[in-house]
Design a protein around this motif. Structure first.
Motif, PDB file in Angstrom:
ATOM      1  N   GLU A  86       0.833  -1.204   0.000  1.00 22.92           N
ATOM      2  CA  GLU A  86       0.000   0.000   0.000  1.00 22.92           C
ATOM      3  C   GLU A  86       0.876   1.266   0.000  1.00 22.92           C
ATOM      4  O   GLU A  86       0.622   2.205  -0.751  1.00 22.92           O
ATOM      5  CB  GLU A  86      -0.897  -0.040   1.251  1.00 22.92           C
ATOM      6  N   ILE A 225       2.162  10.892   4.785  1.00 18.61           N
ATOM      7  CA  ILE A 225       0.798  10.417   5.102  1.00 18.61           C
ATOM      8  C   ILE A 225      -0.214  11.574   5.038  1.00 18.61           C
ATOM      9  O   ILE A 225      -0.915  11.860   6.019  1.00 18.61           O
ATOM     10  CB  ILE A 225       0.751   9.680   6.474  1.00 18.61           C
ATOM     11  N   PHE A 231      -0.111  12.408  -0.738  1.00 20.93           N
ATOM     12  CA  PHE A 231       0.292  11.293   0.134  1.00 20.93           C
ATOM     13  C   PHE A 231       1.656  11.561   0.769  1.00 20.93           C
ATOM     14  O   PHE A 231       1.834  11.431   1.973  1.00 20.93           O
ATOM     15  CB  PHE A 231       0.301   9.969  -0.641  1.00 20.93           C
ATOM     16  N   LEU A 290      -4.675   4.252   6.575  1.00 18.69           N
ATOM     17  CA  LEU A 290      -4.581   4.586   5.148  1.00 18.69           C
ATOM     18  C   LEU A 290      -5.931   4.418   4.460  1.00 18.69           C
ATOM     19  O   LEU A 290      -6.317   5.224   3.618  1.00 18.69           O
ATOM     20  CB  LEU A 290      -3.513   3.727   4.465  1.00 18.69           C
ATOM     21  N   LYS A 294      -7.676   7.609   2.644  1.00 16.79           N
ATOM     22  CA  LYS A 294      -7.876   7.554   1.187  1.00 16.79           C
ATOM     23  C   LYS A 294      -9.249   8.084   0.794  1.00 16.79           C
ATOM     24  O   LYS A 294      -9.439   8.603  -0.293  1.00 16.79           O
ATOM     25  CB  LYS A 294      -7.744   6.106   0.684  1.00 16.79           C
TER      26      LYS A 294
END
Ligand SMILES: *Cc1c(COP(=O)(O)O)cnc(C)c1O
Length: 386
Positions: A86, A225, A231, A290, A294
């Motif tokens: 990921e 993050i 990201f 995550l 997302k």
């Protein structure tokens, strides 16, 4: 003994902490033992990325804890493998991952990768790493030495050799010699005072380093993050570092660090390791973090947060700095900074200090528009009281 006495009697005095007793939290709001609410613009220093009391994260951790918390890296760890995939896919870089437990530890891994590269690549052994004077890379002896702020090297020596400090990004290339193996930077210096490096300068530095076979290590412990909206800050800066480190926001509060590298085969068995790093509990938590992030609409939240800060900066003649949900307001000196921090706390809005004159904002990435509004109103009151 009351709690403050207990703390002072038994805990080493390394933090100048506030004696408030938070009992629970929801989103970007914390409640103390009297039930008083505080708006949290710190997220535990950029850690609680999905907010306090997050039901999905709590459930993931709880379900995992009932099955396996830890088995060691001597066995396959399903959630670790999925998390690595990921991270690589979200980053868009062709890399592999090593998991640690903190930012400093992730940086130790990065430094070891660079040092090994410097030994096995080329004829001369290269080991020097250039970092910036105003940087922060962590508290282990090596990460502390990588940190360029001289005031942090007052005790604890002798330190490992091989760190060279550049005054600013323009000076980096001038400091390169035949022993230089890597350059390590934060794209937005966090502890140093919410100081974004110029995108064009970083891009040309990155190109030049590639030409000279010198590795670029980007410390994304704070910027990674989704903190900047992308990201990774490296995505925002459109560069391709050889090594990236992560930690703070990755586990939503469960300790986890990671070093990612395009030097996929740099380590052999036994070169590096960690007892806890990447265990079932922390990697399962990070996977859920995550998954949650997302789905979030960060753009809208960043726009709301920015417009409040810009307005506050304008009305109070302060300079506004930062990117995404990593923001700062520059005050005229450190005593003003201290006063604002104190007033903010008294108005029940939590903010951080950074550098000598910056008020830093690192809210949970899931903060609601209502919480932003309430926190900003409290912060405005804190400013008016100066
Ligand atoms: C916080 C931070 C670190 C250190 O992380 P720890 O988890 O405290 O070891 C390293 N680098 C940067 C850029 C940080 O913000």
């Amino acid at each position: 003994m009351d709690l403050k006495e207990l703390d002072l009697s038994y805990i080493l005095h390394t933090y100048n902490r506030k004696y408030v007793n938070f009992k629970y939290g929801k989103g970007a709001t914390l409640f103390d033992e009297e039930g008083k609410d505080f708006i949290d613009f710190t997220s535990g220093i950029g850690v609680v990325s999905v907010g306090h009391g997050n039901e999905r994260l709590a459930k993931a951790i709880c379900d995992q804890a009932k099955k396996i918390i830890h088995i060691s890296n001597l066995f396959l760890i399903e959630s670790q493998a999925y998390l690595a995939k990921e991270l690589v896919e979200l980053s868009g870089y062709d890399m592999r991952v090593f998991f640690a437990n903190s930012g400093a530890e992730a940086n130790e891994g990065a430094i070891k990768i660079a040092r090994k590269y410097g030994e096995v690549d080329g004829e001369v052994k290269r080991y020097k790493i250039i970092t910036l004077k105003n940087s922060f890379h962590g508290r282990t002896i090596t990460a502390l030495k990588a940190t360029g702020q001289e005031a942090m090297h007052n005790y604890f020596g002798p330190f490992p050799d091989g760190f060279v400090y550049a005054e600013n990004i323009d000076e980096i290339l001038k400091l390169i010699d035949e022993k230089t193996v890597a350059v390590m930077i934060e794209l937005i210096q966090g502890e140093g005072g919410v100081e974004p490096l110029e995108i064009k300068k970083v891009q040309s530095l990155s190109q030049e380093l590639k030409k000279r076979d010198i590795l670029l290590i980007v410390d994304e412990v704070q910027t990674g993050i989704y903190r900047t909206g992308e990201f990774l800050a490296s995505n925002l800066y459109q560069i391709e570092p050889e090594i990236i480190t992560l930690a703070k926001g990755l586990g939503g509060g469960v300790p986890i660090g990671a070093v990612m590298t395009s030097l996929k085969d740099i380590f052999s068995f036994g070169d590096h390791g960690s007892t806890f790093g990447g265990n079932y509990l922390s990697t399962r938590a990070a996977l859920e973090v995550l998954d949650i992030l997302k789905e979030e609409d960060l753009k809208e939240r960043i726009a709301i947060f920015s417009s409040y800060l810009q307005q506050i900066a304008k009305n109070n003649d302060l300079k506004e700095v930062g990117i995404g949900l990593m923001r700062g307001l520059r005050t005229k000196d450190s005593s003003t900074q201290e006063k604002i921090l104190e007033n903010a706390f008294n108005n029940r809005v939590l903010v951080l200090k950074a550098g000598r004159n910056t008020i830093r904002f690192l809210p949970p990435l899931t903060i609601s528009p209502e919480e932003i509004k309430e926190g900003m109103e409290r912060f405005k009151k804190a400013l008016n009281k100066r």
